[in-house]
Design a protein around this motif. Structure first.
Motif, PDB file in Angstrom:
ATOM      1  N   THR A  63      -7.016  -8.741  -0.560  1.00 46.34           N
ATOM      2  CA  THR A  63      -6.130  -7.916   0.255  1.00 46.34           C
ATOM      3  C   THR A  63      -4.919  -8.724   0.713  1.00 46.34           C
ATOM      4  O   THR A  63      -3.786  -8.239   0.653  1.00 46.34           O
ATOM      5  N   ASN A  67      -1.108  -7.929  -0.278  1.00 48.15           N
ATOM      6  CA  ASN A  67      -0.088  -7.747   0.760  1.00 48.15           C
ATOM      7  C   ASN A  67       1.070  -8.713   0.572  1.00 48.15           C
ATOM      8  O   ASN A  67       2.237  -8.342   0.745  1.00 48.15           O
ATOM      9  N   ASP A  71       4.851  -7.631  -0.116  1.00 46.30           N
ATOM     10  CA  ASP A  71       5.935  -8.082   0.764  1.00 46.30           C
ATOM     11  C   ASP A  71       7.037  -8.775  -0.036  1.00 46.30           C
ATOM     12  O   ASP A  71       8.228  -8.567   0.229  1.00 46.30           O
ATOM     13  N   ARG A  74       8.944  -6.110  -2.021  1.00 46.67           N
ATOM     14  CA  ARG A  74       9.793  -5.338  -1.114  1.00 46.67           C
ATOM     15  C   ARG A  74      11.025  -6.160  -0.724  1.00 46.67           C
ATOM     16  O   ARG A  74      12.135  -5.644  -0.694  1.00 46.67           O
ATOM     17  N   ALA A 131      10.345  -1.724   6.849  1.00 47.21           N
ATOM     18  CA  ALA A 131       9.009  -1.548   7.433  1.00 47.21           C
ATOM     19  C   ALA A 131       8.148  -0.558   6.661  1.00 47.21           C
ATOM     20  O   ALA A 131       7.072  -0.201   7.122  1.00 47.21           O
ATOM     21  N   ALA A 132       8.607  -0.134   5.497  1.00 46.34           N
ATOM     22  CA  ALA A 132       7.856   0.880   4.743  1.00 46.34           C
ATOM     23  C   ALA A 132       6.496   0.329   4.324  1.00 46.34           C
ATOM     24  O   ALA A 132       6.424  -0.727   3.698  1.00 46.34           O
ATOM     25  N   PRO A 133       5.425   1.031   4.665  1.00 43.20           N
ATOM     26  CA  PRO A 133       4.098   0.580   4.239  1.00 43.20           C
ATOM     27  C   PRO A 133       3.913   0.842   2.745  1.00 43.20           C
ATOM     28  O   PRO A 133       4.645   1.642   2.144  1.00 43.20           O
ATOM     29  N   ALA A 134       2.936   0.200   2.166  1.00 40.38           N
ATOM     30  CA  ALA A 134       2.682   0.352   0.732  1.00 40.38           C
ATOM     31  C   ALA A 134       2.444   1.809   0.361  1.00 40.38           C
ATOM     32  O   ALA A 134       2.834   2.251  -0.720  1.00 40.38           O
ATOM     33  N   THR A 135       1.828   2.561   1.261  1.00 41.29           N
ATOM     34  CA  THR A 135       1.506   3.964   0.959  1.00 41.29           C
ATOM     35  C   THR A 135       2.755   4.825   0.837  1.00 41.29           C
ATOM     36  O   THR A 135       2.719   5.850   0.164  1.00 41.29           O
ATOM     37  N   TRP A 137       5.841   3.381   0.028  1.00 37.96           N
ATOM     38  CA  TRP A 137       6.843   2.548  -0.642  1.00 37.96           C
ATOM     39  C   TRP A 137       7.566   3.280  -1.767  1.00 37.96           C
ATOM     40  O   TRP A 137       8.796   3.267  -1.834  1.00 37.96           O
ATOM     41  N   THR A 140      10.007   5.863  -0.519  1.00 34.06           N
ATOM     42  CA  THR A 140      11.112   5.230   0.201  1.00 34.06           C
ATOM     43  C   THR A 140      12.059   4.536  -0.774  1.00 34.06           C
ATOM     44  O   THR A 140      13.282   4.647  -0.649  1.00 34.06           O
TER      45      THR A 140
END
Length: 158
Positions: A63, A67, A71, A74, A131-135, A137, A140
């Motif tokens: 995990t 992450n 990151d 992104r 700040a977009a979360p992976a879910t 992404w 966005t």
């Protein structure tokens, strides 16, 4: 007859003693078997706990890696998009400084207002991107790419 009763009593007593020894022996065997089973149960529990802990560590490690990869991806996208946006901002500044007169001025001012509106919207999208979360992404990213393409088109036509 007394002799028979005595022999019979002795024989019954001997059988009872043997039966008691057999029952005691059987109980000892049961106790030993139960203790062995309890030891095996405890060993199995400890082994299961070790496996569970190991699996949890692996999940946490994977995990964290995922992450970190997300990151980094992104940040690469954000940096590239910001670089493209900075280049467009320089072009917008040139367009803002360009003089226009008469009817052309009204059309030009409308185009520039549209460019600034899209640029302002894109600034908000860029903040969301940070700040977009992976879910969220993918959605966005598509939104930012579309806004950047729209702005590029407007500036190039400007």
């Amino acid at each position: 007859m007394l002799r028979r009763v005595t022999v019979l009593t002795a024989l019954v007593s001997a059988l009872q003693a043997v039966a008691c020894e057999n029952a005691a022996d059987q109980q000892k065997k049961v106790d030993v078997a139960q203790a062995k089973a309890n030891d095996q149960i405890e060993a199995a529990k400890k082994e299961a706990e070790v496996k569970i802990t190991s699996a949890q560590v692996q999940v946490e490690k994977k995990t964290a890696e995922a992450n970190a990869d997300f990151d980094a991806m992104r940040e690469r996208f954000r940096t590239k998009t910001q670089t493209d946006l900075d280049a467009l901002d320089r072009k917008i500044a040139v367009l803002d400084a360009k003089p226009a007169l008469g009817k052309a001025k009204a059309d030009y001012d409308a185009k520039m207002k549209r460019i600034h509106d899209v640029r302002g919207s894109l600034a908000g999208d860029m903040n969301t991107l940070k700040a977009a979360p992976a879910t969220a992404w993918d959605a966005t990213k598509v939104q930012v790419e579309k806004a950047l393409a729209d702005l590029t088109t407007l500036v190039e036509k400007g």
